[in-house]
Write a protein that holds these residues in place. Structure first.
Motif, PDB file in Angstrom:
ATOM      1  N   ARG A 202       0.810  -1.229   0.000  1.00  0.00           N
ATOM      2  CA  ARG A 202       0.000   0.000   0.000  1.00  0.00           C
ATOM      3  C   ARG A 202       0.837   1.271   0.000  1.00  0.00           C
ATOM      4  NH1 ARG A 202      -0.684  -2.325   5.051  1.00  0.00           N
ATOM      5  NH2 ARG A 202      -0.133  -1.068   6.894  1.00  0.00           N
TER       6      ARG A 202
ATOM      7  N   ARG B  16      -7.054   3.009   8.817  1.00  0.00           N
ATOM      8  CA  ARG B  16      -6.383   4.190   9.353  1.00  0.00           C
ATOM      9  C   ARG B  16      -7.355   5.350   9.548  1.00  0.00           C
ATOM     10  NH1 ARG B  16      -2.753   1.522  11.707  1.00  0.00           N
ATOM     11  NH2 ARG B  16      -1.117   0.639  10.408  1.00  0.00           N
TER      12      ARG B  16
ATOM     13  N   ALA C  38      -6.184   1.193   4.274  1.00  0.00           N
ATOM     14  CA  ALA C  38      -6.384   2.641   4.237  1.00  0.00           C
ATOM     15  C   ALA C  38      -7.631   3.020   5.037  1.00  0.00           C
ATOM     16  CB  ALA C  38      -6.515   3.107   2.792  1.00  0.00           C
TER      17      ALA C  38
END
Length: 510
Positions: free
Chosen positions: A123, A333, A330
């Protein structure tokens, strides 16, 4: 061609050039064979095994926590790069890891036991290896940290020289004070911390070089083009700053490990505001805000586009499952749950606990407090500091302060807190390094205070006034607000009549 389309194409071209340079450099360093870095990888593995993952470097101070874990993970990725299939390697970013084992043990197994990679860290770009992999052929982790620290120091000395050469003493003082207050020395103990500061410094250098009130010697532009905030399409400086923020956004996405990414935009903008304030080039609040939003959009779009390119390559090369895994991480987070202690051991925090906790945890690191700090202590220290700054402002401010500058600086200084809330999971857990994004906040408050103090106070502390730009008066004529500019920064605050009354010397007709 329509000017808007033409400028947009130029912006895209700047992004593509940055992308090609970054990806090409990454492919190039991957050609270094594993055998060339094995010896220093072994030394680095021993270092990580002998040190804690997150050690406190100064007593029990929470803002002195280093991050050997992230550096160890990065070295694991770098060691397992396959020079025979370098393109796939820079997309997959494979490493060896067994869930539940220490990162140092996994790296040790990869280096000493020959374990093959079984995980992907796709990522991120992990662009910092363009520095680290070549250096690994000569030195281990400790030497590499010193070299990267030296590079950051050299860049800041360059910036200091550029500011002092133009006699921008106040912006220089505010910038370096802010660096100290966010513990810049901690970059010596973690490669993860240093990359965003490195990008930030070079963008600041670009800002200082571009934002100069002196017109170019050739093809002198209209007077309105002198300001980087000029609303006119002829503003050469405004376009160049847009290019700088586009390149900066892409480089941040490429090099940073999601630490303090916003400083590569916020800190240069506040430095720019201080320079324009010093040189009487600050336009109306509305015009300046519109331009800052434009630059922010350019930076953010470039930052996000760099991630999008990486994830698109992940989908094309590794398949749908790897792509979905990147998206899931993602999302984690952004909205992932956290425990109250931030270690994954206690009870799960409520949304209110997470959002208030992420702000308090990051604020706590601005003060020299220990691991036993409480929410009440942080609130008290924060309010007390703001009250002290407010009292100094109230007692020693100029008769007429610049509301434009104060409003713009405060808005930019609040961006880190928006970041903390948007990436609440990440900022809650890793507050001990994400807090440094508040360098912009510290700069904003310090700049407001310095530029709002009475000139009598400043003259007593400095001895005498000085021009903002060495040997070059601020540009005369109409500025972007339609007002006549001051003939010389040395007579700032005086009337035009008194300025004309000065004795004409060699530079009188300049």
């Amino acid at each position: 061609m329509n000017p808007l389309i033409k400028n947009s194409l130029k912006n895209v071209l700047v992004f593509l050039i940055t992308l090609v340079i970054c990806a090409g450099t990454l492919l190039l360093v991957c050609q270094i064979p594993q055998s060339a870095i094995r010896e220093n990888s072994e030394k680095s593995s021993r270092y990580f095994s002998d040190h804690e993952a997150f050690p406190l470097m100064i007593g029990d101070k929470v803002n002195s926590r280093s991050d050997n874990y992230a550096d160890c993970m990065l070295f694991n990725v770098i060691y397992n790069m396959d020079d025979d299939n370098s393109f796939r390697s820079i997309i997959a970013d494979s490493y060896y890891g067994i869930e539940g084992k220490e990162a140092s043990d996994n790296f040790h197994a990869a280096v000493f036991d020959g374990e093959t990679p079984n995980q992907e860290y796709s990522r991120y770009w992990h662009g910092s290896q363009i520095f680290i992999r070549p250096l690994l052929t000569f030195m281990s982790i400790e030497g590499i940290r010193l070299v990267m620290l030296g590079l950051l120091l050299a860049a800041n000395l360059w910036l200091a020289a550029a500011l002092l050469r133009k006699k921008l003493y106040a912006p220089a003082a505010v910038y370096f004070l802010s660096l100290i207050l966010v513990g810049i020395w901690m970059t010596a103990f973690s490669l993860e911390y240093i990359m965003s500061f490195l990008v930030m410094t070079f963008i600041c250098i670009a800002v200082v070089r571009i934002t100069d009130p002196r017109p170019p010697r050739k093809n002198r532009p209209p007077e309105d083009a002198l300001s980087p905030f000029s609303p006119f399409e002829l503003s050469i400086r405004s376009r160049r700053l847009t290019f700088a923020f586009i390149a900066g956004g892409a480089l941040t996405s490429f090099l940073d490990f999601l630490t303090t990414e916003t400083i590569t935009f916020t800190v240069p903008v506040i430095l720019l505001l201080m320079i324009c304030k010093s040189s009487d080039l600050l336009p109306s609040f509305r015009v300046a805000l519109k331009t800052i939003v434009k630059w922010g959009f350019a930076w953010l779009l470039s930052y996000a586009a760099m991630f999008a390119v990486k994830w698109a390559l992940v989908y094309a090369v590794l398949g749908k499952s790897a792509f979905l895994n990147a998206l899931q991480n993602a999302a984690l987070r952004i909205e992932g749950a956290v425990t109250v202690d931030g270690l994954g051991l206690g009870e799960t925090a409520t949304l209110w606990q997470k959002l208030t906790g992420v702000l308090l945890r990051n604020l706590s690191c601005l003060f020299p407090v220990g691991t036993d700090v409480t929410a009440g202590m942080v609130i008290g220290l924060t309010l007390g500091s703001l009250a002290l700054l407010g009292a100094i402002f109230y007692l020693f401010r100029k008769e007429k302060v610049d509301g434009r500058f104060i409003g713009l600086a405060l808005l930019v200084g609040l961006i880190p807190y928006l970041r903390f809330l948007c990436l609440s999971n990440h900022s809650y857990i890793h507050y001990f390094f994400t807090y440094r994004a508040q360098m912009a906040t510290v700069m904003a408050l310090a700049a407001i205070l310095i530029f709002s103090l009475s000139t009598e106070i400043l003259s007593k502390s400095s001895g005498s006034g000085s021009k903002s730009w060495k040997g070059h008066p601020a540009p005369a004529g109409k500025g972007v607000r339609g007002k006549v500019g001051k003939a010389d920064k040395g007579v700032s605050g005086t009337s035009r009549k008194s300025a004309k009354g000065k004795k004409k010397g060699k530079g009188g007709k300049k």
